[in-house]
Design a protein around this motif. Structure first.
Motif, PDB file in Angstrom:
ATOM      1  N   SER A 113     -11.677   3.627  -7.970  1.00 35.75           N
ATOM      2  CA  SER A 113     -12.506   2.734  -7.148  1.00 35.75           C
ATOM      3  C   SER A 113     -11.642   1.703  -6.426  1.00 35.75           C
ATOM      4  O   SER A 113     -11.861   1.415  -5.249  1.00 35.75           O
ATOM      5  CB  SER A 113     -13.547   2.022  -8.012  1.00 35.75           C
ATOM      6  N   GLN A 114     -10.647   1.166  -7.128  1.00 33.43           N
ATOM      7  CA  GLN A 114      -9.748   0.190  -6.516  1.00 33.43           C
ATOM      8  C   GLN A 114      -8.942   0.832  -5.394  1.00 33.43           C
ATOM      9  O   GLN A 114      -8.771   0.246  -4.331  1.00 33.43           O
ATOM     10  CB  GLN A 114      -8.809  -0.410  -7.569  1.00 33.43           C
ATOM     11  N   ARG A 115      -8.472   2.035  -5.615  1.00 33.70           N
ATOM     12  CA  ARG A 115      -7.699   2.740  -4.584  1.00 33.70           C
ATOM     13  C   ARG A 115      -8.564   3.005  -3.355  1.00 33.70           C
ATOM     14  O   ARG A 115      -8.110   2.847  -2.222  1.00 33.70           O
ATOM     15  CB  ARG A 115      -7.151   4.059  -5.159  1.00 33.70           C
ATOM     16  N   ILE A 116      -9.816   3.394  -3.580  1.00 31.20           N
ATOM     17  CA  ILE A 116     -10.730   3.633  -2.462  1.00 31.20           C
ATOM     18  C   ILE A 116     -10.956   2.345  -1.674  1.00 31.20           C
ATOM     19  O   ILE A 116     -10.910   2.355  -0.440  1.00 31.20           O
ATOM     20  CB  ILE A 116     -12.068   4.231  -2.963  1.00 31.20           C
ATOM     21  N   MET A 117     -11.160   1.236  -2.373  1.00 36.37           N
ATOM     22  CA  MET A 117     -11.355  -0.042  -1.674  1.00 36.37           C
ATOM     23  C   MET A 117     -10.099  -0.443  -0.901  1.00 36.37           C
ATOM     24  O   MET A 117     -10.185  -0.944   0.215  1.00 36.37           O
ATOM     25  CB  MET A 117     -11.754  -1.142  -2.658  1.00 36.37           C
ATOM     26  N   ASP A 118      -8.924  -0.204  -1.497  1.00 45.07           N
ATOM     27  CA  ASP A 118      -7.664  -0.515  -0.809  1.00 45.07           C
ATOM     28  C   ASP A 118      -7.526   0.324   0.461  1.00 45.07           C
ATOM     29  O   ASP A 118      -7.130  -0.188   1.518  1.00 45.07           O
ATOM     30  CB  ASP A 118      -6.470  -0.270  -1.727  1.00 45.07           C
ATOM     31  N   LEU A 119      -7.868   1.607   0.376  1.00 42.70           N
ATOM     32  CA  LEU A 119      -7.779   2.484   1.548  1.00 42.70           C
ATOM     33  C   LEU A 119      -8.762   2.043   2.635  1.00 42.70           C
ATOM     34  O   LEU A 119      -8.438   2.091   3.824  1.00 42.70           O
ATOM     35  CB  LEU A 119      -8.047   3.937   1.157  1.00 42.70           C
ATOM     36  N   ASP A 160      -7.886  -0.806  15.139  1.00 39.03           N
ATOM     37  CA  ASP A 160      -7.617  -1.053  16.559  1.00 39.03           C
ATOM     38  C   ASP A 160      -6.189  -0.675  16.953  1.00 39.03           C
ATOM     39  O   ASP A 160      -5.785  -0.877  18.093  1.00 39.03           O
ATOM     40  CB  ASP A 160      -7.905  -2.507  16.909  1.00 39.03           C
ATOM     41  N   GLY A 161      -5.422  -0.154  16.015  1.00 41.04           N
ATOM     42  CA  GLY A 161      -4.063   0.274  16.311  1.00 41.04           C
ATOM     43  C   GLY A 161      -3.021  -0.799  16.112  1.00 41.04           C
ATOM     44  O   GLY A 161      -1.831  -0.546  16.225  1.00 41.04           O
ATOM     45  N   VAL A 162      -3.457  -2.012  15.796  1.00 43.39           N
ATOM     46  CA  VAL A 162      -2.547  -3.138  15.641  1.00 43.39           C
ATOM     47  C   VAL A 162      -2.879  -3.851  14.336  1.00 43.39           C
ATOM     48  O   VAL A 162      -4.051  -4.048  14.015  1.00 43.39           O
ATOM     49  CB  VAL A 162      -2.689  -4.124  16.814  1.00 43.39           C
ATOM     50  N   ILE A 163      -1.856  -4.225  13.595  1.00 46.22           N
ATOM     51  CA  ILE A 163      -2.054  -5.016  12.382  1.00 46.22           C
ATOM     52  C   ILE A 163      -1.607  -6.438  12.684  1.00 46.22           C
ATOM     53  O   ILE A 163      -0.450  -6.676  13.019  1.00 46.22           O
ATOM     54  CB  ILE A 163      -1.248  -4.437  11.202  1.00 46.22           C
ATOM     55  N   THR A 164      -2.538  -7.367  12.576  1.00 49.68           N
ATOM     56  CA  THR A 164      -2.218  -8.772  12.824  1.00 49.68           C
ATOM     57  C   THR A 164      -1.565  -9.370  11.578  1.00 49.68           C
ATOM     58  O   THR A 164      -1.604  -8.786  10.499  1.00 49.68           O
ATOM     59  CB  THR A 164      -3.484  -9.568  13.172  1.00 49.68           C
ATOM     60  N   TYR A 165      -1.010 -10.558  11.736  1.00 49.34           N
ATOM     61  CA  TYR A 165      -0.379 -11.214  10.599  1.00 49.34           C
ATOM     62  C   TYR A 165      -1.396 -11.549   9.513  1.00 49.34           C
ATOM     63  O   TYR A 165      -1.104 -11.442   8.328  1.00 49.34           O
ATOM     64  CB  TYR A 165       0.356 -12.475  11.049  1.00 49.34           C
ATOM     65  N   PHE A 197       0.909  -2.722   0.931  1.00 49.52           N
ATOM     66  CA  PHE A 197       1.681  -3.610   1.795  1.00 49.52           C
ATOM     67  C   PHE A 197       2.797  -2.842   2.505  1.00 49.52           C
ATOM     68  O   PHE A 197       2.959  -2.935   3.717  1.00 49.52           O
ATOM     69  CB  PHE A 197       2.258  -4.775   0.997  1.00 49.52           C
ATOM     70  N   GLY A 198       3.550  -2.071   1.755  1.00 46.71           N
ATOM     71  CA  GLY A 198       4.630  -1.268   2.344  1.00 46.71           C
ATOM     72  C   GLY A 198       4.101  -0.229   3.314  1.00 46.71           C
ATOM     73  O   GLY A 198       4.717   0.043   4.346  1.00 46.71           O
ATOM     74  N   THR A 199       2.943   0.330   2.999  1.00 46.63           N
ATOM     75  CA  THR A 199       2.328   1.315   3.879  1.00 46.63           C
ATOM     76  C   THR A 199       1.951   0.676   5.211  1.00 46.63           C
ATOM     77  O   THR A 199       2.152   1.271   6.272  1.00 46.63           O
ATOM     78  CB  THR A 199       1.078   1.920   3.210  1.00 46.63           C
ATOM     79  N   SER A 217       5.695  -0.209  12.022  1.00 45.82           N
ATOM     80  CA  SER A 217       6.936   0.316  12.572  1.00 45.82           C
ATOM     81  C   SER A 217       6.713   1.664  13.257  1.00 45.82           C
ATOM     82  O   SER A 217       7.135   1.875  14.398  1.00 45.82           O
ATOM     83  CB  SER A 217       7.970   0.463  11.455  1.00 45.82           C
ATOM     84  N   ASP A 218       6.061   2.568  12.549  1.00 44.53           N
ATOM     85  CA  ASP A 218       5.855   3.918  13.069  1.00 44.53           C
ATOM     86  C   ASP A 218       4.961   3.935  14.303  1.00 44.53           C
ATOM     87  O   ASP A 218       5.252   4.621  15.279  1.00 44.53           O
ATOM     88  CB  ASP A 218       5.254   4.830  11.997  1.00 44.53           C
ATOM     89  N   SER A 219       3.863   3.177  14.249  1.00 39.81           N
ATOM     90  CA  SER A 219       2.929   3.194  15.373  1.00 39.81           C
ATOM     91  C   SER A 219       3.585   2.646  16.630  1.00 39.81           C
ATOM     92  O   SER A 219       3.395   3.176  17.716  1.00 39.81           O
ATOM     93  CB  SER A 219       1.665   2.400  15.046  1.00 39.81           C
ATOM     94  N   SER A 220       4.361   1.604  16.461  1.00 35.83           N
ATOM     95  CA  SER A 220       5.041   1.014  17.608  1.00 35.83           C
ATOM     96  C   SER A 220       6.033   1.995  18.222  1.00 35.83           C
ATOM     97  O   SER A 220       6.076   2.169  19.441  1.00 35.83           O
ATOM     98  CB  SER A 220       5.753  -0.265  17.180  1.00 35.83           C
ATOM     99  N   THR A 221       6.805   2.659  17.380  1.00 36.19           N
ATOM    100  CA  THR A 221       7.799   3.613  17.863  1.00 36.19           C
ATOM    101  C   THR A 221       7.147   4.801  18.560  1.00 36.19           C
ATOM    102  O   THR A 221       7.535   5.173  19.673  1.00 36.19           O
ATOM    103  CB  THR A 221       8.668   4.108  16.689  1.00 36.19           C
ATOM    104  N   VAL A 222       6.142   5.369  17.897  1.00 31.84           N
ATOM    105  CA  VAL A 222       5.451   6.532  18.461  1.00 31.84           C
ATOM    106  C   VAL A 222       4.765   6.167  19.778  1.00 31.84           C
ATOM    107  O   VAL A 222       4.878   6.896  20.773  1.00 31.84           O
ATOM    108  CB  VAL A 222       4.430   7.099  17.443  1.00 31.84           C
TER     109      VAL A 222
END
Length: 183
Positions: A28-34, A43-48, A59-61, A67-72
Motif C-alpha cells: 500500500s505504501q509503495r502504491i501511494m509513493d508511485l 506535467d513533465g517537470v518536477i518542481t523544487y 527521491f533518486g528516481t 535528468s533523463d527527461s531533460s536530456t531526452v
C-alpha cells in the motif's frame, strides 16, 4: 494433548497473519509513493517543492527522471526544431518569400535565433510531456501489478484469519474435553 499441537499451529498462524499484514502495508505504501511520483511528473517537470515533498523511496528516481527527461527532450527537440525550420525555410523558398507574409508568429529564417528558440522551446515542452506520459504508462503497469499482489495477499490473509478462528475454537473445545473431571 492435541490442544498443544493446535496451540503451536495457532502461534504459526498468528505469525503468518502478521507477515501478510506487513506485506499488505508495504505494498500500500509503495502504491501511494508511485501515485505521488506520477502526480509529480504529470506535467513533465518536477518542481523544487515536488522534489522536496517526494517520498524518500523515490527521491533518486525523481532525480533520475529530471535528468533523463531533460536530456531526452532536449535531443528530440533539437532534431525536430531543425527539421521544422528546414521545412519552413523550404516552404519560404518555394513560395518566393510569400510564406513570410502569411506567417506572423515564426520566421523560419536561421538568421533570427529568437524565433528559432521559440520553436525549440515549444517542442521541448511537448517532448517533456510525452516522456512523462511514457513513464506514467510504466507506473500504471507497476501499480496494477502491485494491486494484484496486494489482493492476493489479502485473500491469503482472510484464509489464515479464518483458519486461526477455527483453530482457536478447536483449542478451546480440546482443552474442555481433556480437562480432568472430578466426580
Amino acid at each position: 494433548m492435541s490442544w498443544v499441537m493446535l496451540s503451536l499451529r495457532k502461534m504459526a498462524l498468528r505469525q503468518r497473519i502478521s507477515d501478510y499484514e506487513m506485506k499488505s502495508v508495504q505494498i500500500s505504501q509503495r502504491i501511494m509513493d508511485l501515485q505521488n511520483y506520477a502526480s509529480n511528473i504529470a506535467d513533465g517537470v518536477i518542481t523544487y517543492s515536488e522534489l522536496a515533498s517526494c517520498p524518500s523511496s523515490l527521491f533518486g528516481t525523481q532525480l533520475g527522471f529530471m535528468s533523463d527527461s531533460s536530456t531526452v527532450a532536449y535531443q528530440s527537440a533539437q532534431i525536430k526544431t531543425d527539421a521544422a525550420l528546414q521545412q519552413m525555410q523550404a516552404l519560404q523558398d518555394g513560395t518566393g518569400g510569400q510564406y513570410n507574409y502569411t506567417s506572423t508568429n515564426i520566421n523560419p529564417a536561421y538568421a533570427n535565433p529568437d524565433q528559432a528558440y521559440l520553436v525549440f522551446n515549444e517542442i521541448y515542452k511537448q517532448e517533456l510531456e510525452e516522456y512523462s506520459k511514457e513513464i506514467s504508462v510504466q507506473l500504471n503497469q507497476e501499480e496494477k501489478e502491485l494491486q494484484a499482489e496486494k489482493d492476493r495477499i489479502e485473500a491469503q490473509l482472510k484464509a489464515a484469519e479464518a483458519e486461526l478462528e477455527s483453530v482457536s475454537q478447536s483449542v478451546d473445545s480440546n482443552i474442555k474435553n481433556d480437562a480432568i473431571k472430578l466426580a
